[in-house]
Design a protein around this motif. Structure first.
Motif, mmCIF file in Angstrom:
data_model
loop_
_atom_site.group_PDB
_atom_site.id
_atom_site.type_symbol
_atom_site.label_atom_id
_atom_site.label_comp_id
_atom_site.label_asym_id
_atom_site.label_seq_id
_atom_site.Cartn_x
_atom_site.Cartn_y
_atom_site.Cartn_z
ATOM 1 N N ILE A 40 4.185 -5.441 3.824
ATOM 2 C CA ILE A 40 3.181 -5.784 2.814
ATOM 3 C C ILE A 40 2.629 -4.491 2.210
ATOM 4 C CG2 ILE A 40 0.941 -6.888 2.369
ATOM 5 C CD1 ILE A 40 2.970 -8.948 3.213
ATOM 6 N N ALA A 41 2.746 -4.370 0.899
ATOM 7 C CA ALA A 41 2.198 -3.238 0.147
ATOM 8 C C ALA A 41 2.612 -1.882 0.714
ATOM 9 C CB ALA A 41 0.677 -3.345 0.053
ATOM 10 N N PRO A 42 3.927 -1.691 0.956
ATOM 11 C CA PRO A 42 4.352 -0.370 1.457
ATOM 12 C C PRO A 42 4.182 0.687 0.374
ATOM 13 C CG PRO A 42 6.272 -1.681 0.914
ATOM 14 C CD PRO A 42 5.065 -2.575 0.742
ATOM 15 N N PRO A 43 4.092 1.964 0.760
ATOM 16 C CA PRO A 43 3.995 3.015 -0.253
ATOM 17 C C PRO A 43 5.248 3.017 -1.130
ATOM 18 C CG PRO A 43 4.016 3.935 1.983
ATOM 19 C CD PRO A 43 4.075 2.463 2.112
ATOM 20 N N ALA A 44 5.097 3.508 -2.347
ATOM 21 C CA ALA A 44 6.210 3.513 -3.307
ATOM 22 C C ALA A 44 7.416 4.280 -2.779
ATOM 23 C CB ALA A 44 5.740 4.103 -4.635
ATOM 24 N N SER A 45 7.198 5.208 -1.865
ATOM 25 C CA SER A 45 8.312 6.006 -1.332
ATOM 26 C C SER A 45 9.215 5.205 -0.392
ATOM 27 C CB SER A 45 7.765 7.235 -0.605
ATOM 28 O OG SER A 45 6.881 6.838 0.425
ATOM 29 N N THR B 178 7.079 -10.024 12.645
ATOM 30 C CA THR B 178 6.121 -8.929 12.514
ATOM 31 C C THR B 178 5.809 -8.730 11.038
ATOM 32 O OG1 THR B 178 7.109 -7.832 14.432
ATOM 33 C CG2 THR B 178 5.638 -6.508 13.065
ATOM 34 N N VAL B 179 4.531 -8.558 10.740
ATOM 35 C CA VAL B 179 4.093 -8.235 9.387
ATOM 36 C C VAL B 179 3.491 -6.833 9.448
ATOM 37 C CG1 VAL B 179 2.510 -8.813 7.507
ATOM 38 C CG2 VAL B 179 3.707 -10.641 8.752
ATOM 39 N N VAL B 180 4.148 -5.909 8.752
ATOM 40 C CA VAL B 180 3.683 -4.525 8.708
ATOM 41 C C VAL B 180 2.962 -4.341 7.380
ATOM 42 C CG1 VAL B 180 4.359 -2.093 8.780
ATOM 43 C CG2 VAL B 180 5.674 -3.798 10.082
ATOM 44 N N SER B 181 1.738 -3.823 7.461
ATOM 45 C CA SER B 181 0.933 -3.647 6.251
ATOM 46 C C SER B 181 0.419 -2.216 6.176
ATOM 47 C CB SER B 181 -0.238 -4.631 6.252
ATOM 48 O OG SER B 181 -0.989 -4.502 7.442
ATOM 49 N N TRP B 182 0.098 -1.815 4.972
ATOM 50 C CA TRP B 182 -0.496 -0.504 4.701
ATOM 51 C C TRP B 182 -1.856 -0.781 4.066
ATOM 52 C CZ3 TRP B 182 4.576 -1.352 5.091
ATOM 53 C CH2 TRP B 182 5.369 -0.378 5.712
ATOM 54 N N LEU B 183 -2.831 -1.140 4.908
ATOM 55 C CA LEU B 183 -4.143 -1.559 4.418
ATOM 56 C C LEU B 183 -5.205 -0.477 4.569
ATOM 57 C CD1 LEU B 183 -4.123 -5.174 5.929
ATOM 58 C CD2 LEU B 183 -3.518 -4.475 3.599
ATOM 59 N N GLY B 184 -4.845 0.673 5.096
ATOM 60 C CA GLY B 184 -5.834 1.735 5.287
ATOM 61 C C GLY B 184 -6.738 1.424 6.464
ATOM 62 N N ASN B 185 -7.945 1.974 6.441
ATOM 63 C CA ASN B 185 -8.920 1.735 7.507
ATOM 64 C C ASN B 185 -9.480 0.324 7.373
ATOM 65 O OD1 ASN B 185 -8.673 4.302 8.609
ATOM 66 N ND2 ASN B 185 -10.200 5.143 7.210
ATOM 67 N N LEU B 186 -9.430 -0.408 8.459
ATOM 68 C CA LEU B 186 -9.898 -1.791 8.454
ATOM 69 C C LEU B 186 -11.190 -1.924 9.241
ATOM 70 C CD1 LEU B 186 -6.513 -3.597 9.189
ATOM 71 C CD2 LEU B 186 -7.687 -3.405 6.992
ATOM 72 N N ASN B 187 -12.069 -2.780 8.748
ATOM 73 C CA ASN B 187 -13.289 -3.073 9.497
ATOM 74 C C ASN B 187 -12.991 -4.186 10.507
ATOM 75 O OD1 ASN B 187 -13.398 -5.574 8.129
ATOM 76 N ND2 ASN B 187 -14.724 -4.733 6.533
ATOM 77 N N SER C 274 1.016 -8.358 14.012
ATOM 78 C CA SER C 274 0.525 -7.634 12.844
ATOM 79 C C SER C 274 0.459 -6.149 13.188
ATOM 80 C CB SER C 274 -0.870 -8.147 12.453
ATOM 81 O OG SER C 274 -1.382 -7.395 11.389
ATOM 82 N N LEU C 275 1.035 -5.319 12.337
ATOM 83 C CA LEU C 275 0.997 -3.874 12.503
ATOM 84 C C LEU C 275 0.493 -3.254 11.213
ATOM 85 C CD1 LEU C 275 1.637 -1.175 13.944
ATOM 86 C CD2 LEU C 275 3.987 -1.405 13.094
ATOM 87 N N ASN C 276 -0.645 -2.567 11.295
ATOM 88 C CA ASN C 276 -1.192 -1.885 10.134
ATOM 89 C C ASN C 276 -0.879 -0.397 10.251
ATOM 90 O OD1 ASN C 276 -2.762 -1.650 7.686
ATOM 91 N ND2 ASN C 276 -4.333 -0.684 8.934
ATOM 92 N N ILE C 277 -0.325 0.174 9.201
ATOM 93 C CA ILE C 277 -0.010 1.599 9.162
ATOM 94 C C ILE C 277 -1.099 2.294 8.356
ATOM 95 C CG2 ILE C 277 1.690 3.342 8.528
ATOM 96 C CD1 ILE C 277 2.798 1.357 10.540
ATOM 97 N N ARG C 278 -1.730 3.278 8.958
ATOM 98 C CA ARG C 278 -2.727 4.072 8.260
ATOM 99 C C ARG C 278 -2.138 5.455 8.009
ATOM 100 N NH1 ARG C 278 -7.902 4.547 11.431
ATOM 101 N NH2 ARG C 278 -6.542 4.391 13.215
ATOM 102 N N LEU C 279 -2.036 5.813 6.745
ATOM 103 C CA LEU C 279 -1.530 7.132 6.385
ATOM 104 C C LEU C 279 -2.710 8.013 6.028
ATOM 105 C CD1 LEU C 279 1.463 6.021 4.129
ATOM 106 C CD2 LEU C 279 1.528 6.751 6.526
#
Length: 162
Positions: A82-87, A129-138, A156-161
């Motif tokens: 979900i919403a991966p970086p353009a790269s 598995t749903v991998v997302s790039w949602l940043g910092n989550l509350n 659910s796996l959130n990637i924070r870059l």
């Protein structure tokens, strides 16, 4: 003429053995398996995060094996990004050795946030598995993702870059 004094050399432990030989915290004692109660098997966490900092190319190099393993799960359901970086292009997925036949790449629409899309993908249960790039989550967002993962029997796996 100079004299050299040779001190006796101590045996050097490999890095991890040396680390494990020392207690992590002062006063921490090793567990005694004889007296310790057996642990109940834990359910896997439904929500996880991975934080990567550094040059984008280095972060992608670290991320590739994680995504590759998830794409090769012996599972009939999808690995959804979900919403991966353009790269993270189709070419990058191919070059990283991911099984692209088991991956869905989704971008949120105009009326839907990436968080809403991730929750919906988790809730539907079509993805293991749903991998997302949602940043910092509350805490609220984490709870939403955990509830949706529970509902869809997914991870659910959130990637924070950074």
């Amino acid at each position: 003429m100079q004299q050299f004094i040779h001190a006796p050399q101590q045996a050097q432990l490999p890095l991890f053995e040396a680390f494990l030989a020392q207690p992590v915290l002062p006063g921490l004692k090793a567990r005694n398996s004889v007296t310790e109660q057996p642990r109940k098997p834990q359910q896997p966490e439904l929500f996880s995060e991975l934080s990567l900092r550094g040059a984008p190319g280095h972060c992608q190099s670290l991320l590739a094996p994680v995504l590759r393993e998830l794409s090769e799960e012996d599972e009939t359901r999808w690995l959804t990004l979900i919403a991966p970086p353009a790269s993270l292009t189709q070419a990058w997925l191919r070059d990283a050795g991911l099984n692209r036949e088991r991956i869905l790449l989704l971008q949120p629409g105009a009326n839907q946030s990436a968080l809403q899309l991730a929750c919906e993908a988790l809730r539907l249960g079509h993805s293991h598995t749903v991998v997302s790039w949602l940043g910092n989550l509350n805490a609220t967002a984490r709870q939403q993702l955990t509830r949706a993962a529970t509902s869809g029997n997914a991870q659910s796996l959130n990637i924070r870059l950074g």
